[in-house]
Each structure stands twice: as structure tokens, then as C-alpha cells.
Write a protein that holds these residues in place. Structure first.
Motif, PDB file in Angstrom:
ATOM      1  N   SER A  14       0.830  -1.207   0.000  1.00 34.02           N
ATOM      2  CA  SER A  14       0.000   0.000   0.000  1.00 34.02           C
ATOM      3  C   SER A  14       0.863   1.255   0.000  1.00 34.02           C
ATOM      4  N   SER A  15       2.050   1.178   0.618  1.00 37.46           N
ATOM      5  CA  SER A  15       2.949   2.332   0.589  1.00 37.46           C
ATOM      6  C   SER A  15       4.377   1.851   0.402  1.00 37.46           C
ATOM      7  N   LEU A  16       5.142   2.603  -0.379  1.00 38.97           N
ATOM      8  CA  LEU A  16       6.534   2.269  -0.662  1.00 38.97           C
ATOM      9  C   LEU A  16       7.425   3.400  -0.170  1.00 38.97           C
ATOM     10  N   THR A  17       8.675   3.075   0.079  1.00 39.04           N
ATOM     11  CA  THR A  17       9.641   4.054   0.545  1.00 39.04           C
ATOM     12  C   THR A  17      10.638   4.342  -0.567  1.00 39.04           C
ATOM     13  N   THR A  18      10.891   5.615  -0.837  1.00 34.86           N
ATOM     14  CA  THR A  18      11.912   5.981  -1.814  1.00 34.86           C
ATOM     15  C   THR A  18      13.262   5.705  -1.189  1.00 34.86           C
ATOM     16  N   THR A  19      14.039   4.831  -1.835  1.00 36.37           N
ATOM     17  CA  THR A  19      15.312   4.371  -1.287  1.00 36.37           C
ATOM     18  C   THR A  19      16.385   4.485  -2.351  1.00 36.37           C
ATOM     19  N   LYS A  20      17.560   4.929  -1.943  1.00 39.45           N
ATOM     20  CA  LYS A  20      18.683   5.030  -2.869  1.00 39.45           C
ATOM     21  C   LYS A  20      19.517   3.758  -2.745  1.00 39.45           C
ATOM     22  N   VAL A  21      19.603   2.993  -3.845  1.00 42.28           N
ATOM     23  CA  VAL A  21      20.365   1.744  -3.888  1.00 42.28           C
ATOM     24  C   VAL A  21      21.398   1.873  -5.004  1.00 42.28           C
ATOM     25  N   GLU A  22      22.662   1.829  -4.657  1.00 48.41           N
ATOM     26  CA  GLU A  22      23.754   1.916  -5.637  1.00 48.41           C
ATOM     27  C   GLU A  22      23.601   3.142  -6.536  1.00 48.41           C
ATOM     28  N   GLY A  23      23.128   4.253  -5.976  1.00 51.79           N
ATOM     29  CA  GLY A  23      23.009   5.485  -6.739  1.00 51.79           C
ATOM     30  C   GLY A  23      21.681   5.676  -7.441  1.00 51.79           C
ATOM     31  N   ALA A  24      20.813   4.677  -7.444  1.00 49.97           N
ATOM     32  CA  ALA A  24      19.516   4.784  -8.115  1.00 49.97           C
ATOM     33  C   ALA A  24      18.411   4.934  -7.086  1.00 49.97           C
ATOM     34  N   LYS A  25      17.483   5.851  -7.321  1.00 45.90           N
ATOM     35  CA  LYS A  25      16.342   6.015  -6.433  1.00 45.90           C
ATOM     36  C   LYS A  25      15.239   5.060  -6.881  1.00 45.90           C
ATOM     37  N   LEU A  26      14.811   4.211  -5.953  1.00 43.39           N
ATOM     38  CA  LEU A  26      13.789   3.209  -6.241  1.00 43.39           C
ATOM     39  C   LEU A  26      12.675   3.306  -5.223  1.00 43.39           C
ATOM     40  N   GLU A  27      11.470   2.928  -5.623  1.00 41.56           N
ATOM     41  CA  GLU A  27      10.344   2.823  -4.713  1.00 41.56           C
ATOM     42  C   GLU A  27      10.313   1.377  -4.227  1.00 41.56           C
ATOM     43  N   LEU A  28      10.646   1.171  -2.931  1.00 41.72           N
ATOM     44  CA  LEU A  28      10.827  -0.176  -2.403  1.00 41.72           C
ATOM     45  C   LEU A  28       9.888  -0.468  -1.239  1.00 41.72           C
ATOM     46  N   CYS A  29       9.607  -1.767  -1.046  1.00 38.79           N
ATOM     47  CA  CYS A  29       8.823  -2.215   0.095  1.00 38.79           C
ATOM     48  C   CYS A  29       9.712  -2.202   1.340  1.00 38.79           C
ATOM     49  N   ASP A  30       9.121  -2.470   2.500  1.00 35.69           N
ATOM     50  CA  ASP A  30       9.863  -2.412   3.755  1.00 35.69           C
ATOM     51  C   ASP A  30      11.010  -3.417   3.794  1.00 35.69           C
ATOM     52  N   GLU A  31      10.817  -4.600   3.206  1.00 35.15           N
ATOM     53  CA  GLU A  31      11.866  -5.622   3.224  1.00 35.15           C
ATOM     54  C   GLU A  31      13.062  -5.238   2.364  1.00 35.15           C
ATOM     55  N   CYS A  32      12.826  -4.601   1.246  1.00 34.77           N
ATOM     56  CA  CYS A  32      13.909  -4.272   0.312  1.00 34.77           C
ATOM     57  C   CYS A  32      14.641  -2.984   0.670  1.00 34.77           C
ATOM     58  N   THR A  33      14.064  -2.157   1.564  1.00 34.44           N
ATOM     59  CA  THR A  33      14.724  -0.906   1.915  1.00 34.44           C
ATOM     60  C   THR A  33      16.044  -1.126   2.643  1.00 34.44           C
ATOM     61  N   GLU A  34      16.253  -2.320   3.197  1.00 37.18           N
ATOM     62  CA  GLU A  34      17.509  -2.604   3.897  1.00 37.18           C
ATOM     63  C   GLU A  34      18.706  -2.663   2.956  1.00 37.18           C
ATOM     64  N   PHE A  35      18.471  -2.728   1.663  1.00 33.15           N
ATOM     65  CA  PHE A  35      19.562  -2.796   0.686  1.00 33.15           C
ATOM     66  C   PHE A  35      20.052  -1.412   0.259  1.00 33.15           C
ATOM     67  N   GLY A  36      19.463  -0.364   0.825  1.00 32.68           N
ATOM     68  CA  GLY A  36      19.884   0.988   0.488  1.00 32.68           C
ATOM     69  C   GLY A  36      19.611   1.928   1.633  1.00 32.68           C
ATOM     70  N   THR A  37      19.588   3.200   1.329  1.00 31.36           N
ATOM     71  CA  THR A  37      19.290   4.207   2.344  1.00 31.36           C
ATOM     72  C   THR A  37      18.045   4.970   1.934  1.00 31.36           C
ATOM     73  N   ALA A  38      17.176   5.211   2.900  1.00 30.53           N
ATOM     74  CA  ALA A  38      15.922   5.914   2.639  1.00 30.53           C
ATOM     75  C   ALA A  38      16.221   7.353   2.233  1.00 30.53           C
ATOM     76  N   VAL A  39      15.445   7.861   1.287  1.00 29.29           N
ATOM     77  CA  VAL A  39      15.617   9.216   0.788  1.00 29.29           C
ATOM     78  C   VAL A  39      14.416  10.020   1.245  1.00 29.29           C
TER      79      VAL A  39
END
Length: 180
Positions: free
Chosen positions: A12-37
Motif C-alpha cells: 500500500s505504501s513504498l519508501t523511496t530508497t537510494k540503492v547503488e546510486g539509483a532512487k527506487l520505490e521499495l517495500c519495507d523488506e527491500c529498503t535494507e539494501f539501500g538508504t531511505a531518501v
């Protein structure tokens, strides 16, 4: 419901997360692979490269070509790809070498004679007919007018591959192996 750009999970809601320089809309489980923006509320979801929503109304009627591809796009909420300058360009046909050779042979010319007629080098004609080099715009126009042939094909842009509507669409997680 929004879809995670890494694993494809419906959330229902995604977090904008920076992973390896790319901003992605990620679920709570996948946000651990980057930093929240942190997103600014004033940007309304548009990227820094967006020209259609950042200056709403100030561009007026600059040109028909830009308004065609960008109507309705507000950053990531649109499913249709914006039009760019390459959409209007023609591509060199995949069989351009055969077209040149067949036209030359149809006129009964040798490669050297054709080169002299076009004021080009015979080695260029050999390379073109061998498919080793693509013709420059100037040479392409000379060949097309000399033989009354077409060496280009219209660019066939398939917008369906850019839309996210398909339930079987691929996500980043389908392509990338995650390090655990």
C-alpha cells in the motif's frame, strides 16, 4: 496498490530508497539494501529532469512536439513513456547493405563506377555493401537519390514495454542477484 521496484511485491505504501546510486520505490523488506531518501513535499513526485510538471503553465505553447509526449506525465505516476527526439528519427534498415548492392547491380555499375558517380571512395562502397560501416547521412542521401531507394526504416517504438500495467512485468529483482 503500488509495486516494489526490486522484488515486485504489492504494497500500500513504498519508501523511496537510494540503492547503488539509483532512487527506487521499495517495500519495507527491500529498503535494507539501500538508504531511505527524504522526499520534498513541494516537488509533487516529479524528478529533477521533468519539464512538464515543474513549470505548470509557464511554458505555454512552446511546441507541439514536446506537449504530445509529455501530456499527463507527472513524474512516476504516468504509465506512458515521454516522447524524445529519437522517436522522430528514422533508423538505417538492417538490410541496407543488400539494398545498396542490389540497386548498384540493377544499374549495371561496378563499385568503382558507383564511387565515382557519388564522388566517394570505392573502399567506402565495399564497406557499405559488406555491412561493415553504416552510411553517413550525406552518403545515404546520395545513394537514395541516385538509385531511388530507401535505406531507412521508421523507428518502431513499442510503448507497451515501458508500461507497468502488465501483471507479468519484470522488476529489478527478476534481473539482479541480491547479496545476502
Amino acid at each position: 496498490m503500488a509495486q516494489c521496484e526490486m522484488c515486485g511485491a504489492e504494497q500500500s505504501s513504498l519508501t523511496t530508497t537510494k540503492v547503488e546510486g539509483a532512487k527506487l520505490e521499495l517495500c519495507d523488506e527491500c529498503t535494507e539494501f539501500g538508504t531511505a531518501v527524504k522526499t520534498e513535499s513541494s516537488s509533487s513526485g516529479s524528478s529533477k529532469y521533468s519539464t512538464s510538471s515543474s513549470s505548470s503553465g509557464s511554458s505555454g505553447g512552446s511546441s507541439g512536439a514536446t506537449s504530445t509526449g509529455s501530456t499527463g506525465s507527472s513524474g512516476g505516476s504516468s504509465n506512458q513513456r515521454r516522447k524524445d527526439m529519437f522517436d522522430d528519427m528514422d533508423e538505417i534498415a538492417t538490410d541496407y547493405d543488400d539494398r545498396i548492392r542490389e540497386a548498384r547491380e540493377g544499374e549495371g555499375l561496378t563499385q568503382e563506377e558507383l564511387a565515382n558517380n557519388l564522388n566517394e571512395k570505392a573502399s567506402l562502397i565495399r564497406k557499405l555493401e559488406g555491412g561493415d560501416v553504416l552510411p553517413s547521412d550525406e552518403v545515404r542521401k546520395k545513394l537514395e537519390s541516385t538509385f531511388d531507394i530507401t535505406l531507412t526504416e521508421g523507428a518502431d517504438v513499442d510503448d507497451t514495454e515501458w508500461s507497468g500495467e502488465s501483471t507479468g512485468s519484470m522488476t529489478l529483482g527478476d534481473v539482479v542477484e541480491r547479496k545476502d
